[in-house]
Design a protein around this motif. Structure first.
Motif, short mmCIF file in Angstrom:
data_model
loop_
_atom_site.label_atom_id
_atom_site.label_comp_id
_atom_site.label_asym_id
_atom_site.label_seq_id
_atom_site.Cartn_x
_atom_site.Cartn_y
_atom_site.Cartn_z
N ILE A 168 0.85 -1.20 0.00
CA ILE A 168 0.00 0.00 0.00
C ILE A 168 0.88 1.24 0.00
O ILE A 168 0.63 2.20 -0.76
N VAL A 169 1.91 1.27 0.88
CA VAL A 169 2.80 2.43 0.96
C VAL A 169 3.51 2.65 -0.38
O VAL A 169 3.61 3.78 -0.89
N LYS A 170 3.98 1.56 -0.97
CA LYS A 170 4.66 1.66 -2.27
C LYS A 170 3.74 2.26 -3.33
O LYS A 170 4.16 3.08 -4.15
N THR A 171 2.48 1.86 -3.29
CA THR A 171 1.52 2.35 -4.27
C THR A 171 1.13 3.80 -4.00
O THR A 171 0.82 4.56 -4.92
N LEU A 172 1.16 4.22 -2.72
CA LEU A 172 0.71 5.56 -2.34
C LEU A 172 1.79 6.63 -2.49
O LEU A 172 1.47 7.80 -2.65
N ILE A 173 3.07 6.27 -2.39
CA ILE A 173 4.16 7.27 -2.38
C ILE A 173 4.09 8.23 -3.57
O ILE A 173 4.20 9.45 -3.40
N PRO A 174 3.85 7.75 -4.78
CA PRO A 174 3.78 8.72 -5.90
C PRO A 174 2.65 9.74 -5.75
O PRO A 174 2.73 10.82 -6.34
N VAL A 175 1.65 9.45 -4.96
CA VAL A 175 0.51 10.37 -4.82
C VAL A 175 0.90 11.60 -4.03
O VAL A 175 0.20 12.62 -4.06
N LEU A 176 2.04 11.57 -3.27
CA LEU A 176 2.49 12.75 -2.53
C LEU A 176 2.73 13.94 -3.46
O LEU A 176 2.70 15.09 -3.02
N SER A 177 2.95 13.65 -4.72
CA SER A 177 3.19 14.73 -5.71
C SER A 177 1.99 14.92 -6.60
O SER A 177 2.09 15.52 -7.69
N SER A 178 0.85 14.44 -6.20
CA SER A 178 -0.36 14.53 -7.03
C SER A 178 -0.74 15.98 -7.29
O SER A 178 -0.49 16.87 -6.48
N VAL A 179 -1.39 16.20 -8.43
CA VAL A 179 -1.83 17.55 -8.77
C VAL A 179 -3.06 17.91 -7.94
O VAL A 179 -3.39 19.09 -7.80
N TYR A 180 -3.73 16.93 -7.40
CA TYR A 180 -4.90 17.19 -6.56
C TYR A 180 -4.45 17.40 -5.11
O TYR A 180 -3.90 16.51 -4.47
N GLU A 181 -4.68 18.62 -4.60
CA GLU A 181 -4.27 18.95 -3.22
C GLU A 181 -4.89 17.99 -2.20
O GLU A 181 -4.24 17.56 -1.26
N ILE A 182 -6.14 17.65 -2.40
CA ILE A 182 -6.83 16.79 -1.45
C ILE A 182 -6.18 15.41 -1.39
O ILE A 182 -6.13 14.76 -0.34
N GLN A 183 -5.66 14.94 -2.53
CA GLN A 183 -4.99 13.63 -2.51
C GLN A 183 -3.67 13.72 -1.75
O GLN A 183 -3.29 12.77 -1.04
N ARG A 184 -2.96 14.89 -1.87
CA ARG A 184 -1.72 15.05 -1.09
C ARG A 184 -2.04 15.08 0.41
O ARG A 184 -1.32 14.49 1.22
N ILE A 185 -3.11 15.79 0.77
CA ILE A 185 -3.49 15.85 2.20
C ILE A 185 -3.84 14.45 2.70
O ILE A 185 -3.40 14.02 3.78
#
Length: 1640
Positions: free
Chosen positions: A1322-1339
């Motif tokens: 799960i962590v491996k799959t989620l790490i790229p989302v830290l740079s997501s263009v959607y602010e809510i996904q980063r939060i």
């Protein structure tokens, strides 16, 4: 300087007395008093000066100052110097007399000051006050009142002045014109007289022992003359009362000749006031004093006044007494005292007046007279001694009074008589009998008793209670009454009218008997010759035994009666003592161990009868036994009003007659019993029959002869004339006699010896029973309608049948009348109405048939079938038991039990498959009944019969169970009956049938079949409300049936089950389809060619099918199509209109059948969700500047499809395989749909209302995503995560913009706790989302990672470094919430990986410092997170790393101590506490300054309105303690400042101040200055705490330390605080001002 400080403080306090709040005024007064405790003279002088300088100060405020002065004087009277006393006396005198107008509060306060000073300086006070008391001039009202109060408070000091005061005062009496002035003169004279009398009574202690009464007699008489002859005639009631109050004590000081002279006028004058005043206490008190004075001096004139006195006083006693009015009660007591005085002097005159009043028709007069009688009996016993016979004879009429209040008063008089020897006189027995009659009054019910207690205190139950208490009191505590009461009280045991008095009577008798036993046997034995009225031993035994049969009646008379019986053993029979010592105590223990609800009446009566038999056996004297039986028969009529006790008495008579050897006596008594019985009473009929039965144990022939003789006797024939048959009343009476005789024969058969009874059954017993039951008129049989007769016949037949069965010869006994009796029972059963169950005829008739069925010869098959059919119809067809009473429910339960016993009895005689088949031919229509209650009864009965069949089956040879398929086909669909209560019974039936088959196949009785036993494990699922589980269970049942069903039974089972599709119960029809499909799958290979016909139905047929089971069968084919064309099937189903209808949803769920296919479909749906944008931004309307987020259709549809697939249990494996991808996609889907709207076309659909074909799901995007995520977690084996989130409300939080972050945090916490192994992917799959263009996904991602860092699982899974590096990279994120969550995550390392904090310490602390200094954080949210994080990290970081930033952090967080938001206050104070751990070494001195700077804030915020702030302060102070180098302070902080422990703030602050001033006296100025800052705090409690802290500091500081304080500044600040809007603050300010006495 000292004087000016005291004056300044006192003036400040006095200036504030104009405060409007009473509590503030009270504290100001207390502070003045506190100031006066240390500096009494200065404070009093300040008060004096203030009052003189402020002449216009309103009197209410002057009162406050004067009250403070009074307190100071009282508390410091011994230290007060003469000069100050003089000043105070002059001031108080002037204040008291400043105005002639009466202002009570003001002048009373001044007068009180004078009285307080006068306790020591009486001469000074008198010197001043006497200046206001000049001859010829009326004094001020309060001058006289001051004299009066001084005479009471300082008797020895004041009496020497009284002669001169009286001399000066006497001429003034004639000058007084106003009633107020006259009243105060009376008040003064009253107190002067009291003071003189006290002085004379204590001459041995007086300063002048030569003072005599005649010193004052002349002046007192002169005053008496004015008061009595002039003022007493006033129209003003208050004045008259004042005069009367004064005349009482003045009468003791009058010269004897003057008093004698005045009595003829004085007493009438006082008595006349009774008519003028409603409140008569003062009149009565004064009259009593005058009477006592007259008696003391031996007045001869008083005798002439006696009649008038009695006539006046008597109505006062007769008046109602209000118990809530103290003066009324006092008046009552004073009047009784007057009667006591008169009784001692004029006893004959008093009695001559009182006794005729007892005959008065007015209830109050009679009650009042009796109260006086009680008083004089108690208080004038010497004078009344020779009047005892006269008084006793005069009580005869009151004893006949029926009024409850009079009765109570009579009982009280009798109680007084008992203590003074009256009851030992002739006629005393009459009084004792009266008490017992009142004890025998019926107790009132509790509800009525409460009403009576409020409406009428003297209620009958109150009379009974006081009578019981009186009886026990005089029998246990008045020794002189022993000879009067023993053995006289025994006379009251037998008469029925004293039944309610039995319990107290037995207790009193037992106490008296035990006293007699202690005196010796001769004293204890009753001399019956000299006491002819005493009951005989036989009467006592009978009475006490019978009343014990219902032991809890009459407040527990059972135990009391048995105890008395035990004590009386010597007087009953000399042989019983030792035996009863062993047998009676267990009976008493048995009663006391139970209560009215738990006691088994039948078992208790059997114990008593056993006790009686044992007693008779011990005595073994036929004459004694016959006399006992004779006495029992005599007492029968006594119990006509107590049917249950009479019933037991009959049993006792039967037991006693059974023990008698004289047959002539036995027959005589049996004849008398039959002749005298009251046949209309059910309990009596039962008791008589039981008595005959018990007697028959030893006298069978005599019993039968007497029964038959009675029928032939004239007594019986008078009721059975031919013409009487047609008269309803006579008919009923005859039927009751017949019923009793029939019951007697049954009891005789039941109890008679087995070896004798068989020969008499048909020849004697049944012949007579039928003769009484069957009535013939002109040779025609007339059917009786009497219910009692029917029931008695049935019971008698039952008992006769039981008697036959018990006999050892029963197997060879042929009961020729069996068929006739069964037919009669069936006739009774058929005659019962079918619309309700009211009588026990059904039950008893079936019980009778059960007993009869076991006897030979057996019934014919047709008769048996008719019996079964009739009984089933009679019971199963009854209406539902919903809404019926508990008694009716019990009756139905007993009737059903009787039916079960009958059917099992019949089945036992034909225990074969055919016998079983015959039974279920009758039951099957009821099993399939459309009425639920009929099915329930039939299935319960079926399960019971099959269990019975199985338990009693004994297979000798292997035979086919040819009807197995048929029976299983009947019961198996019922496992899903719409009534859950039926399902277990249906399963039990199937279970029993399978084992019956196994036994017929040759298996042993104890064999346990592994397959069949699985049925039992399915029971719990049958009552599960989930229909899916229910039918899955039915499928499992079908599998088990298929495995154990013989091949030749398959077609039979299948055909029978197909018949079940037409079952009126829908659930059973659906269960039939489940069973059919299972059988087809498991064993229906020959029917497989029919599958193509079923597949053709798919979606089109789903819309038409109403039966869910058929729909499920169709859906099983969908996965075949999808396996070949999965992309097309998915695309087609996604194109279905949203929201999906129920059929589309069921098709999606069908795709989860095969794991491989399910995984492929899930991947397709995930691809659809990830490739399309989650929402579009559209203007809400054309001219709007804001944009609304609208969900895109394809991801929404894919989300719904995922939910449907994952809701199917079969999708579990596929979900597990794609767990990380599904979790991440759905988590991000949730975050992207928060606040997102539906497309307008879908909103319109939802507004139109619910379509019955649509699935009942919410289409709102975020809710839909959350539900799908829950389904995924559930199917992925993370049920604990769902439960944990649900309990904490996490799912609801995730749906809202405000709570989404917390919801994600809860989800991460639950995942870390319950699904740790799944986290790496799960962590491996989620790490790229830290740079997501959607602010809510980063939060969302940051919040998730931040919470993971709080768990040690990231360390165990080697995720820490990766998470730390990635989260550090977001410190400069443009979003404040991301930056805040980064700090939270870094702080969470302290919880999850504490051992890694040192390694990353500099990096972590730097991040926190940067957070404290974040410039782009207008609301300090990042700073708050930094403070919270530092509190957690500090303990784990390297000490050197912390100490380098210690001062910086301390200075940075200090402003937050008083922040408006409580979370900032609590977090900053908490962090300050943690920083204390690192202040040793080089930074110790620097940090000590920070502690001192923050100490006041920490202490005052202990009163913070927010509990978290208070808790933080307690922690911080505990941490500060050790660094302050004060062991006492540290120990106190550690002991008292713990969460959960109550804190007395005032005491705590006082102790803290003490230790601060002892160890750090040089900080006093700084501490006070800091406190002054909080005088302007926005929190009321803190504003109040600050001056209190200052007060304690000053109180504990020494003189040197106090020099640091600017007193003027402090007083000025406190003066401002005295104007605070909050009263509590003003109170504390006033309190502190009082403590500033230290500066004085």
């Amino acid at each position: 300087m000292e004087e000016s400080n005291v004056k300044k403080l006192a003036t400040t306090l006095i200036d504030a007395v104009t405060d409007k709040d009473p509590l503030v005024q009270e504290q100001l007064c207390n502070s003045l008093c506190y100031l006066g405790e240390s500096k009494a003279e200065e404070t009093l002088n300040a008060c004096d000066e203030y009052l003189r300088q402020h002449e216009k100060l309103a009197y209410p405020y002057r009162v406050i100052i004067l009250k403070a002065m009074e307190t100071i004087v009282k508390n410091n009277i011994d230290e007060l110097d003469r000069c100050t006393a003089k000043i105070v006396i002059i001031l108080a005198s002037n204040e008291m007399t400043k105005t002639k107008e009466l202002i009570l509060d003001w002048q009373q306060a001044a007068s009180s000051v004078l009285v307080a000073v006068g306790k020591r300086f009486i001469n000074k006070v008198m010197e001043e006050v006497l200046t206001k008391f000049q001859p010829g001039i009326l004094p001020h009202y309060f001058v006289m009142q001051t004299f009066a109060n001084l005479s009471i408070t300082n008797v020895f000091g004041m009496v020497p002045f009284l002669n001169s005061i009286l001399t000066t005062m006497l001429p003034m009496l004639n000058l007084a014109r106003q009633d107020q002035m006259k009243s105060v003169f009376c008040f003064a004279l009253q107190h002067f007289s009291d003071s003189i009398l006290e002085y004379l009574a204590n001459l041995d202690q007086a300063p002048d022992p030569t003072v005599r009464k005649d010193t004052f007699s002349t002046e007192i008489f002169s005053a008496f003359d004015v008061l009595f002859n002039h003022w007493l005639q006033s129209r003003e009631a208050k004045l008259r009362l004042a005069v009367v109050e004064a005349l009482g004590p003045m009468s003791h000081l009058l010269p004897s000749e003057k008093l004698e002279e005045q009595l003829p006028r004085l007493i009438p004058g006082i008595i006349a006031l009774y008519k003028k005043h409603a409140e008569t206490f003062y009149v009565s008190k004064s009259l009593g004093q005058i009477l006592q004075a007259s008696v003391n001096m031996g007045s001869r004139t008083l005798e002439v006044q006696v009649d008038m006195l009695l006539a006046a006083l008597h109505p006062q006693i007769c008046a109602p007494v209000d118990s809530l009015n103290p003066l009324v009660i006092k008046n009552h007591n004073e009047v009784l005292r007057c009667f006591t005085i008169l009784a001692c002097s004029f006893p004959d005159r008093l009695l001559a007046f009182l006794l005729p009043k007892l005959e008065n028709s007015n209830e109050r007069i009679r009650v009042g007279t009796l109260h006086i009688m009680r008083q004089i009996i108690n208080s004038a016993s010497v004078q009344m001694e020779i009047k005892k016979p006269f008084i006793l004879s005069s009580m005869k009429l009151p004893l006949l009074d029926t009024n409850s209040k009079v009765k109570r008063a009579v009982v009280q008089v009798i109680s007084a008589m008992a203590h003074h020897g009256y009851l030992e006189q002739p006629g005393g027995e009459m009084m004792i009998e009266y008490i017992l009659r009142q004890c025998a009054l019926p107790p009132e019910p509790m509800s009525k008793r409460q009403f009576l207690e409020t409406e009428d205190f003297f209620a009958s139950d109150s009379v009974r209670t006081i009578s019981i208490n009186t009886l026990y009191l005089i029998s246990t505590t008045v020794d002189r009454m022993n000879d009067v009461l023993w053995p006289y009280l025994l006379e009251f045991l037998i008469p029925v009218q004293f039944t309610n008095a039995l319990t107290p009577l037995c207790k009193s008798l037992m106490h008296l008997a035990m006293k007699r036993q202690e005196e010796g046997e001769n004293s204890f034995l009753i001399q019956y010759d000299s006491n002819v009225n005493l009951p005989s031993p036989f009467a006592l035994t009978t009475r006490l035994l019978i009343v014990s049969s219902h032991p809890y009646l009459g407040e527990g008379r059972g135990a009391a009666s048995l105890r008395l019986l035990n004590v009386l053993h010597l007087n009953i029979h000399p042989l019983l003592g030792q035996r009863w010592k062993k047998t009676i105590p267990p009976l008493i223990n048995y009663v006391e161990e139970h209560n009215d609800e738990t006691l088994s009446q039948k078992e208790w009566e059997e114990k008593l009868l056993m006790f009686l038999r044992d007693t008779l056996m011990v005595v073994s004297d036929n004459t004694w036994i016959c006399q006992l039986s004779l006495e029992m028969c005599k007492q029968l009529n006594c119990y006509n009003g107590s049917p249950l006790e009479k019933n037991f008495l009959y049993k006792c008579i039967g037991t006693t007659l059974g023990a008698a050897s004289n047959k002539e006596i036995v027959r005589k008594h049996l004849q008398e019993l039959l002749e005298t019985a009251r046949y209309q009473e059910e309990a009596e009929r039962e008791g008589l029959a039981c008595g005959f039965g018990i007697c028959a144990i030893n006298h069978l022939d005599d019993t039968l002869i007497k029964l038959e003789d009675f029928v032939k006797s004239d007594i019986f024939r008078k009721s059975v004339g031919i013409f009487n048959i047609f008269k309803d009343r006579s008919d009923t009476e005859v039927d009751k006699v017949k019923s009793t005789l029939i019951l007697c024969y049954g009891q005789v058969a039941m109890h008679a010896p087995q070896e004798l009874v068989l020969a008499r059954i048909e020849s004697d017993i049944l012949r007579n029973v039928f003769q009484y039951f069957n009535t013939k008129v002109l040779g025609i049989k007339v059917e009786t309608k009497d219910l009692t007769l029917k029931l008695c016949l049935i019971r008698s037949i039952c008992m006769i049948s039981q008697a036959i069965c018990k006999s050892v010869q029963s197997s060879s006994f042929v009961f020729s009348q069996k068929a006739e009796l069964v037919a009669q029972m069936m006739e009774f059963i058929r005659a019962e109405p079918m619309d309700f169950l009211k009588t026990a005829i059904r039950k008893r008739a079936m019980i009778a048939c059960t007993y009869l069925s076991t006897l030979e010869p057996p019934l014919e098959e047709l008769d048996k079938a008719e019996l079964v059919h009739s009984c089933l119809h009679s019971v199963l067809a009854l209406p539902s038991d919903a809404g019926i009473t508990s008694c009716q429910k019990t009756l139905f339960f007993d009737t059903m039990t009787a039916l079960k016993d009958l059917l099992t009895s019949l089945l036992l005689r034909n225990l074969t498959p055919q016998g079983l088949q015959n039974m279920f031919e009758h039951l099957t229509p009821w099993i399939k009944s459309p009425k639920g209650h009929e099915r329930e009864r039939a299935l319960g009965l079926s399960a019971y019969l099959l269990r019975f069949f199985l338990e009693h089956l004994n297979v000798i040879a292997i035979v086919p169970f040819h009807n197995l398929g048929l029976l299983v086909g009947i019961f198996s669909p019922r496992c899903a009956d719409s009534l859950p209560s039926l399902r277990h019974d249906a399963l039990d039936c199937v279970y029993s049938l399978l084992y019956i088959q196994l036994f017929y196949e040759g298996f042993a009785q104890d064999y346990q079949d592994e397959v069949a036993e699985k049925l039992l494990a399915l029971k719990d699922n049958l009552t599960n409300p989930d229909v899916t589980i229910l039918f899955h269970t039915c499928y499992s049942i079908a599998q088990i049936i298929g495995k154990r069903l013989p091949p030749d039974q398959f077609i039979s089972l299948l055909l029978t089950t197909f018949e079940g599709l037409k079952d009126p119960d829908v659930n059973c029809a659906r269960a039939a389809t489940v069973i059919i499909n299972c059988l087809l799958k498991e064993r229906g290979a020959v029917l497989l060619e029919k599958v193509p016909e079923i597949v053709g139905l798919i979606h089109a047929k789903l819309c038409e099918v109403k039966d869910e089971h058929v729909a499920k069968a169709i859906q099983q084919s969908v996965y075949l199509l999808a396996s070949q064309h999965r992309a097309a099937v998915v695309a087609s189903l996604l194109a279905s209109p949203l929201p999906f209808d129920s059929h589309t949803c069921s098709l999606w769920r069908a795709l989860a059948t095969e794991p491989t296919l399910t995984s492929q479909i899930l991947e397709l749906l995930l691809d659809k969700m990830n490739k399309d944008v989650p929402f579009t931004e559209n203007k809400s309307f054309l001219l709007s500047s804001s944009y609304d987020r609208v969900a895109t259709v394809v991801p929404l549809a894919a989300t719904c499809a995922l939910y449907e697939i994952m809701s199917a249990p079969e999708s579990g494996a596929a979900v597990m395989g794609l767990y990380p991808e599904l979790f991440v996609t759905l988590l991000l889907r949730v975050s992207c749909t928060v606040g997102v709207q539906l497309p307008r076309n879908l909103q319109a659909k939802e507004r139109k209302g619910a379509n019955p074909r649509l699935a009942p799901r919410n289409l709102e995007p975020c809710s839909c995503a959350v539900e799908t995520l829950q389904a995924m977690l559930f199917r992925g084996g993370s049920e604990e995560v769902i439960t944990c989130m649900g309990l904490e409300g996490g799912w609801e939080l995730m749906k809202t913009s405000e709570g989404h972050e917390e919801g994600v945090t809860l989800l991460a916490r639950a995942m870390a706790k319950h699904s740790g192994p799944k986290l790496p992917l799960i962590v491996k799959t989620l790490i790229p989302v830290l740079s997501s263009v959607y602010e809510i996904q980063r939060i969302t991602t940051t919040a998730y990672f931040a919470e993971l860092l709080s768990s040690n699982v990231v360390n165990d899974l080697i995720l820490l470094e990766s998470l730390l590096d990635n989260i550090m990279g977001r410190q400069k994120d443009v979003c404040i919430n991301v930056r805040r969550l980064v700090l939270r995550g870094l702080a969470n390392i302290a919880s999850g990986s504490p051992d890694k904090v040192r390694k990353h310490g500099p990096q972590l602390l730097t991040a926190m410092i940067n957070g404290l200094d974040d410039k782009d954080d207008p609301h300090n949210l990042v700073a708050l997170e930094a403070m919270l994080g530092l509190s957690r990290l500090l303990d784990l970081a390297e000490e050197w790393d912390v100490r380098s930033i210690l001062l910086h952090i301390t200075i940075r967080i200090r402003p937050f101590f008083d922040n408006e938001r409580d979370e900032f206050r609590s977090s900053s104070i908490n962090l300050f506490g943690h920083l204390n751990k690192f202040c040793h070494g080089n930074c110790e001195d620097v940090f000590f300054e920070q502690i001192i700077n923050g100490l006041v804030s920490l202490l005052l915020h202990l009163q913070d309105p927010k509990p978290p702030v208070v808790s933080a302060c307690k922690f911080a102070l505990r941490m500060c303690g050790p660094n302050m180098e004060c062991e006492e302070l540290a120990a106190m902080f550690e002991k008292q400042l713990h969460d959960g422990r109550g804190l007395h703030f005032g005491e705590f602050m006082n102790d803290t101040s003490k230790y601060l001033m002892q160890n750090f006296p040089d900080t006093l100025g700084r501490l006070i200055s800091t406190n002054l800052f909080y005088f302007k705090s926005c929190w009321e409690d803190i504003r109040a705490a600050a001056p209190m802290f200052i007060g304690f500091l000053v109180l504990q500081a020494d003189k040197v330390a106090c020099e640091q304080v600017d007193l003027n500044q402090l007083i000025s600040a406190l003066q401002l605080l005295l104007k605070d809007p909050a009263p509590t603050v003003r109170i504390k300010a006033a309190e502190t001002l009082g403590r500033l006495v230290k500066f004085a």
